[in-house]
Design a protein around this motif. Structure first.
Motif, PDB file in Angstrom:
ATOM      1  N   ASN A  35     -19.355  -7.585 -30.306  1.00 13.64           N
ATOM      2  CA  ASN A  35     -19.760  -8.507 -29.238  1.00 13.64           C
ATOM      3  C   ASN A  35     -19.182  -9.675 -29.844  1.00 13.64           C
ATOM      4  N   HIS A  36     -19.032  -9.601 -31.215  1.00 17.91           N
ATOM      5  CA  HIS A  36     -17.743 -10.839 -31.916  1.00 17.91           C
ATOM      6  C   HIS A  36     -16.379 -10.858 -31.157  1.00 17.91           C
ATOM      7  N   ILE A  37     -15.651  -9.844 -31.157  1.00 22.97           N
ATOM      8  CA  ILE A  37     -14.532 -10.256 -30.783  1.00 22.97           C
ATOM      9  C   ILE A  37     -14.582  -9.784 -29.106  1.00 22.97           C
ATOM     10  N   LYS A  38     -15.514  -9.812 -28.612  1.00 19.39           N
ATOM     11  CA  LYS A  38     -15.351 -10.147 -26.917  1.00 19.39           C
ATOM     12  C   LYS A  38     -15.607 -11.385 -26.773  1.00 19.39           C
ATOM     13  N   GLN A  39     -16.489 -12.295 -27.600  1.00 16.75           N
ATOM     14  CA  GLN A  39     -16.796 -13.094 -27.713  1.00 16.75           C
ATOM     15  C   GLN A  39     -15.457 -14.230 -27.927  1.00 16.75           C
TER      16      GLN A  39
ATOM     17  N   LEU B  83      -9.952  -7.317 -22.571  1.00 20.42           N
ATOM     18  CA  LEU B  83     -10.784  -8.542 -23.199  1.00 20.42           C
ATOM     19  C   LEU B  83      -9.805  -9.447 -23.064  1.00 20.42           C
ATOM     20  N   GLY B  84      -8.920  -9.741 -23.434  1.00 22.28           N
ATOM     21  CA  GLY B  84      -8.308 -11.251 -23.607  1.00 22.28           C
ATOM     22  C   GLY B  84      -6.978 -10.804 -24.376  1.00 22.28           C
ATOM     23  N   GLN B  85      -5.627 -12.348 -24.355  1.00 24.46           N
ATOM     24  CA  GLN B  85      -5.204 -12.206 -25.139  1.00 24.46           C
ATOM     25  C   GLN B  85      -4.877 -13.156 -26.459  1.00 24.46           C
TER      26      GLN B  85
ATOM     27  N   ASP C 180      -6.696 -14.548 -37.052  1.00 21.17           N
ATOM     28  CA  ASP C 180      -7.304 -16.033 -37.134  1.00 21.17           C
ATOM     29  C   ASP C 180      -8.064 -16.261 -35.806  1.00 21.17           C
ATOM     30  N   VAL C 181      -7.777 -15.700 -34.712  1.00 22.80           N
ATOM     31  CA  VAL C 181      -8.870 -15.623 -34.071  1.00 22.80           C
ATOM     32  C   VAL C 181      -9.779 -15.396 -34.352  1.00 22.80           C
ATOM     33  N   LEU C 182      -9.844 -14.314 -35.319  1.00 24.13           N
ATOM     34  CA  LEU C 182     -11.043 -13.859 -35.172  1.00 24.13           C
ATOM     35  C   LEU C 182     -12.633 -14.216 -36.612  1.00 24.13           C
TER      36      LEU C 182
END
Length: 205
Positions: A11-15, A112-114, A200-202
């Protein structure tokens, strides 16, 4: 394992991936200012950063390329490759290449994204597409391109003490690059650079 790492779940990764804005791009020149790719124009490419949702914890699926390939032979990499004319964007390229290289069907992948675009010294403009992979799924590597498919716990990459910066002399100049050794696998270069971007993103506050 820190509480911050333990808190990172699907859920954290999706957000994080579905709401983030892309950065200005990254590349081999980040650690080597002034370094130029060996060819111009750059070749568009895309890779899948597959996060596998295992019951025992999230993992990253990686491949080891065969030794006879022209580009990045023998290296650890994400499944992916050059964009083809028939591809409808980077996500399509990443999913198609993943099916072709490791036999992982796109029906088991939720894009999920890039991450930020990545420019390699070898002349590729790479779009890393992050996808959540739901087991079970078949793995049938293309023997021409892929020598091995394996998984590494995501927690290993989230621990920044596993991020190393190495150097070597190339064409008379010292060049720097990221390295993340895991067991007998030497994860380095563009793949390691993209993994730093993922962390960095997570992990950003």
């Amino acid at each position: 394992m820190s509480q911050e790492i333990q808190a990172i779940d699907r859920n954290h990764i999706k957000q994080r991936l579905t709401t983030r804005r892309l950065g200005n791009g990254r590349g081999d020149a980040d650690l080597n200012p002034g370094m130029k790719p060996v060819r111009d124009p750059l070749t568009p490419a895309a890779v899948l950063v597959p996060i596998v949702d295992r019951p025992e914890g999230l993992t990253i699926l990686l491949t080891k390329r065969t030794d006879h390939l022209h580009d990045h032979a023998g290296q650890i990499s994400f499944p992916g490759g050059r964009e083809e004319d028939e591809d409808n964007g980077s996500v399509e390229t990443a999913l198609r290449e993943t099916e072709e290289e490791v036999g992982l069907p796109r029906s088991r992948i939720e894009p999920l994204g890039q991450l930020d675009h990545y420019i390699t010294r070898t002349g590729f403009h790479v779009t890393p597409v992050v996808g959540l992979v739901t087991p079970p799924f078949p793995v049938t590597p293309d023997p021409f391109e892929v020598a091995e498919v394996f998984e590494v716990p995501l927690s290993f990459f989230l621990d920044r003490t596993n991020h190393q910066r190495h150097s070597r002399v190339w064409q008379g100049q010292k060049r720097y690059y990221y390295v993340m050794p895991y067991r007998d696998y030497y994860i380095w270069g563009a793949t390691a650079g993209m993994l730093v971007n993922l962390v960095d993103v997570l992990m950003e506050s």
